[in-house]
Design a protein around this motif. Sequence first.
Motif, PDB file in Angstrom:
ATOM      1  N   LEU A 142       0.810  -1.141  -0.017  1.00  0.00           N
ATOM      2  CA  LEU A 142      -0.008   0.105   0.101  1.00  0.00           C
ATOM      3  C   LEU A 142       0.960   1.359   0.095  1.00  0.00           C
ATOM      4  CD1 LEU A 142      -2.875   1.107   0.353  1.00  0.00           C
ATOM      5  CD2 LEU A 142      -2.678   0.975   2.769  1.00  0.00           C
ATOM      6  N   PHE A 143       1.918   1.338   1.023  1.00  0.00           N
ATOM      7  CA  PHE A 143       2.867   2.394   0.671  1.00  0.00           C
ATOM      8  C   PHE A 143       3.518   2.566  -0.437  1.00  0.00           C
ATOM      9  CE2 PHE A 143       7.219   4.179   1.366  1.00  0.00           C
ATOM     10  CZ  PHE A 143       6.766   5.347   2.207  1.00  0.00           C
ATOM     11  N   LEU A 144       4.112   1.395  -1.140  1.00  0.00           N
ATOM     12  CA  LEU A 144       4.732   1.874  -2.452  1.00  0.00           C
ATOM     13  C   LEU A 144       3.545   2.169  -3.561  1.00  0.00           C
ATOM     14  CD1 LEU A 144       7.075  -1.181  -2.571  1.00  0.00           C
ATOM     15  CD2 LEU A 144       7.737   1.079  -2.381  1.00  0.00           C
ATOM     16  N   LEU A 145       2.261   1.802  -3.572  1.00  0.00           N
ATOM     17  CA  LEU A 145       1.408   2.124  -4.361  1.00  0.00           C
ATOM     18  C   LEU A 145       1.159   3.575  -4.293  1.00  0.00           C
ATOM     19  CD1 LEU A 145      -0.686   1.282  -6.309  1.00  0.00           C
ATOM     20  CD2 LEU A 145      -2.262   0.725  -4.316  1.00  0.00           C
ATOM     21  N   ILE A 146       1.107   4.382  -3.020  1.00  0.00           N
ATOM     22  CA  ILE A 146       0.791   5.424  -2.668  1.00  0.00           C
ATOM     23  C   ILE A 146       2.253   6.387  -3.120  1.00  0.00           C
ATOM     24  CG2 ILE A 146       0.491   7.298  -0.935  1.00  0.00           C
ATOM     25  CD1 ILE A 146      -1.148   5.131   0.439  1.00  0.00           C
ATOM     26  N   LYS A 147       3.239   5.888  -2.705  1.00  0.00           N
ATOM     27  CA  LYS A 147       4.553   6.889  -2.726  1.00  0.00           C
ATOM     28  C   LYS A 147       5.359   6.643  -4.098  1.00  0.00           C
ATOM     29  CE  LYS A 147       5.987   9.121  -0.007  1.00  0.00           C
ATOM     30  NZ  LYS A 147       5.976  10.592   0.140  1.00  0.00           N
ATOM     31  N   GLY A 148       5.250   5.455  -4.754  1.00  0.00           N
ATOM     32  CA  GLY A 148       6.097   5.208  -5.839  1.00  0.00           C
ATOM     33  C   GLY A 148       7.504   4.649  -5.460  1.00  0.00           C
ATOM     34  N   GLY A 149       8.198   4.453  -6.549  1.00  0.00           N
ATOM     35  CA  GLY A 149       9.541   3.699  -6.324  1.00  0.00           C
ATOM     36  C   GLY A 149      10.351   4.718  -5.475  1.00  0.00           C
ATOM     37  N   GLY A 150      10.549   5.873  -5.606  1.00  0.00           N
ATOM     38  CA  GLY A 150      11.310   6.610  -4.845  1.00  0.00           C
ATOM     39  C   GLY A 150      12.281   7.129  -5.680  1.00  0.00           C
ATOM     40  N   ARG A 151      13.328   8.018  -5.065  1.00  0.00           N
ATOM     41  CA  ARG A 151      14.370   8.553  -6.039  1.00  0.00           C
ATOM     42  C   ARG A 151      15.333   7.657  -6.617  1.00  0.00           C
ATOM     43  NH1 ARG A 151      16.645  14.117  -4.069  1.00  0.00           N
ATOM     44  NH2 ARG A 151      14.362  14.621  -4.822  1.00  0.00           N
ATOM     45  N   TRP A 152      15.459   6.710  -5.831  1.00  0.00           N
ATOM     46  CA  TRP A 152      16.576   5.446  -6.352  1.00  0.00           C
ATOM     47  C   TRP A 152      15.902   4.514  -6.902  1.00  0.00           C
ATOM     48  CZ3 TRP A 152      19.196   5.981  -1.189  1.00  0.00           C
ATOM     49  CH2 TRP A 152      19.977   7.130  -0.746  1.00  0.00           C
ATOM     50  N   SER A 153      15.418   4.751  -7.972  1.00  0.00           N
ATOM     51  CA  SER A 153      14.564   3.725  -8.727  1.00  0.00           C
ATOM     52  C   SER A 153      14.578   4.028 -10.137  1.00  0.00           C
ATOM     53  CB  SER A 153      13.110   3.869  -8.422  1.00  0.00           C
ATOM     54  OG  SER A 153      12.381   4.951  -8.928  1.00  0.00           O
ATOM     55  N   PHE A 154      14.194   2.814 -10.937  1.00  0.00           N
ATOM     56  CA  PHE A 154      14.170   3.324 -12.524  1.00  0.00           C
ATOM     57  C   PHE A 154      12.906   4.030 -12.796  1.00  0.00           C
ATOM     58  CE2 PHE A 154      16.843  -0.377 -12.776  1.00  0.00           C
ATOM     59  CZ  PHE A 154      18.004  -0.034 -13.728  1.00  0.00           C
ATOM     60  N   ASP A 155      11.891   4.092 -12.035  1.00  0.00           N
ATOM     61  CA  ASP A 155      10.795   4.915 -12.286  1.00  0.00           C
ATOM     62  C   ASP A 155      11.414   6.352 -12.156  1.00  0.00           C
ATOM     63  OD1 ASP A 155       9.072   2.723 -12.107  1.00  0.00           O
ATOM     64  OD2 ASP A 155       8.120   3.198 -10.397  1.00  0.00           O
ATOM     65  N   TYR A 156      12.069   6.656 -11.229  1.00  0.00           N
ATOM     66  CA  TYR A 156      12.662   8.066 -11.166  1.00  0.00           C
ATOM     67  C   TYR A 156      13.224   8.258 -12.223  1.00  0.00           C
ATOM     68  CZ  TYR A 156      14.581  12.359  -9.149  1.00  0.00           C
ATOM     69  OH  TYR A 156      14.823  13.652  -8.831  1.00  0.00           O
ATOM     70  N   VAL A 157      14.236   7.684 -12.878  1.00  0.00           N
ATOM     71  CA  VAL A 157      15.208   8.145 -13.878  1.00  0.00           C
ATOM     72  C   VAL A 157      14.216   8.059 -15.150  1.00  0.00           C
ATOM     73  CG1 VAL A 157      16.774   7.017 -15.513  1.00  0.00           C
ATOM     74  CG2 VAL A 157      17.121   6.723 -13.037  1.00  0.00           C
ATOM     75  N   TRP A 158      13.370   7.145 -15.390  1.00  0.00           N
ATOM     76  CA  TRP A 158      12.390   7.350 -16.578  1.00  0.00           C
ATOM     77  C   TRP A 158      11.555   8.521 -16.605  1.00  0.00           C
ATOM     78  CZ3 TRP A 158       8.602   2.406 -17.513  1.00  0.00           C
ATOM     79  CH2 TRP A 158       8.185   2.596 -18.843  1.00  0.00           C
ATOM     80  N   MET A 159      10.973   9.055 -15.480  1.00  0.00           N
ATOM     81  CA  MET A 159      10.120  10.192 -14.995  1.00  0.00           C
ATOM     82  C   MET A 159      11.169  11.537 -15.472  1.00  0.00           C
ATOM     83  SD  MET A 159       8.655  12.131 -11.770  1.00  0.00           S
ATOM     84  CE  MET A 159      10.190  12.019 -11.117  1.00  0.00           C
ATOM     85  N   LYS A 160      12.403  11.553 -14.873  1.00  0.00           N
ATOM     86  CA  LYS A 160      13.273  12.495 -15.312  1.00  0.00           C
ATOM     87  C   LYS A 160      13.434  12.725 -16.752  1.00  0.00           C
ATOM     88  CE  LYS A 160      13.687  14.607 -11.584  1.00  0.00           C
ATOM     89  NZ  LYS A 160      12.876  15.837 -11.351  1.00  0.00           N
ATOM     90  N   LYS A 161      13.728  11.625 -17.370  1.00  0.00           N
ATOM     91  CA  LYS A 161      14.025  11.510 -18.941  1.00  0.00           C
ATOM     92  C   LYS A 161      12.648  12.053 -19.649  1.00  0.00           C
ATOM     93  CE  LYS A 161      15.531   8.525 -22.685  1.00  0.00           C
ATOM     94  NZ  LYS A 161      16.021   7.146 -22.920  1.00  0.00           N
ATOM     95  N   MET A 162      11.342  11.500 -19.220  1.00  0.00           N
ATOM     96  CA  MET A 162      10.164  12.196 -19.736  1.00  0.00           C
ATOM     97  C   MET A 162      10.322  13.747 -19.579  1.00  0.00           C
ATOM     98  SD  MET A 162       7.462   8.993 -18.982  1.00  0.00           S
ATOM     99  CE  MET A 162       6.233  10.120 -19.184  1.00  0.00           C
ATOM    100  N   GLU A 163      10.609  14.238 -18.601  1.00  0.00           N
ATOM    101  CA  GLU A 163      10.541  15.700 -18.285  1.00  0.00           C
ATOM    102  C   GLU A 163      11.447  16.297 -19.138  1.00  0.00           C
ATOM    103  OE1 GLU A 163      11.535  16.287 -14.016  1.00  0.00           O
ATOM    104  OE2 GLU A 163       9.537  15.813 -13.468  1.00  0.00           O
ATOM    105  N   ARG A 164      12.876  15.800 -19.157  1.00  0.00           N
ATOM    106  CA  ARG A 164      13.678  16.409 -20.314  1.00  0.00           C
ATOM    107  C   ARG A 164      13.061  16.437 -21.742  1.00  0.00           C
ATOM    108  NH1 ARG A 164      17.837  13.993 -16.689  1.00  0.00           N
ATOM    109  NH2 ARG A 164      17.437  12.098 -18.241  1.00  0.00           N
ATOM    110  N   ASN A 165      12.532  15.351 -22.047  1.00  0.00           N
ATOM    111  CA  ASN A 165      11.988  15.333 -23.513  1.00  0.00           C
ATOM    112  C   ASN A 165      10.917  16.170 -23.652  1.00  0.00           C
ATOM    113  OD1 ASN A 165      13.965  13.284 -24.217  1.00  0.00           O
ATOM    114  ND2 ASN A 165      12.781  11.649 -23.662  1.00  0.00           N
ATOM    115  N   LYS A 166      10.093  16.428 -22.522  1.00  0.00           N
ATOM    116  CA  LYS A 166       8.965  17.343 -22.798  1.00  0.00           C
ATOM    117  C   LYS A 166       9.536  18.719 -22.942  1.00  0.00           C
ATOM    118  CE  LYS A 166       4.780  17.342 -19.939  1.00  0.00           C
ATOM    119  NZ  LYS A 166       4.376  17.103 -18.578  1.00  0.00           N
ATOM    120  N   ASN A 167      10.651  19.213 -22.324  1.00  0.00           N
ATOM    121  CA  ASN A 167      10.970  20.755 -22.524  1.00  0.00           C
ATOM    122  C   ASN A 167      11.743  20.715 -23.767  1.00  0.00           C
ATOM    123  OD1 ASN A 167       9.932  21.354 -20.119  1.00  0.00           O
ATOM    124  ND2 ASN A 167      11.807  20.427 -18.887  1.00  0.00           N
TER     125      ASN A 167
END
Length: 159
Positions: free
Chosen positions: A134-159
């Motif tokens: 439940l905690f991970l469902l709410i908070k996500g994978g955190g800064r040290w995760s592939f989710d975070y890397v993927w999210m940052k890459k999507m942000e860079r591509n957006k700009n």
Amino acid sequence: MFYRILNTSSRWVILIRLMVGSVFLSEGIQKFLFPAVRGAGRFAKMGFPSPEFFATFVGVFEIVCGFLMLIGLLSRLAALIMFINISVAIIVTKFPIGFGESFGPFILREMKTYGFWSMAHEMRTDFSMWLGSLFLLIKGGGRWSFDYVWMKKMERNKN
């Protein structure tokens, strides 16, 4: 929508990911290593129809989702699947202990005592995995995760 699933920032979520992911991964592997005790044999004793199918089905999902949680890839999706998995496990295996009787096709295992405190004792790990998922469902994978890397890459591509 996909960005919202990946959005995560806390560094220390990794501790919960390591705990929950390693337990699910280990339990999934054990369903195949020890099928009579942890896999199809256990599912048969619980009263599952087609215990070989269900043990394999659950084992594969525990291995895949446990691994995804460990590396922090699609953490929320893996957590949702394991949240459902552990919820079913609690209902099927622990509620009968609390009520002291089998229900539906699910068979109460033999124990010395039944009732709330026996159920609470038996479900301590399941409840921890339920809360961790439940905690991970709410908070996500955190800064040290592939989710975070993927999210940052999507942000860079957006700009």
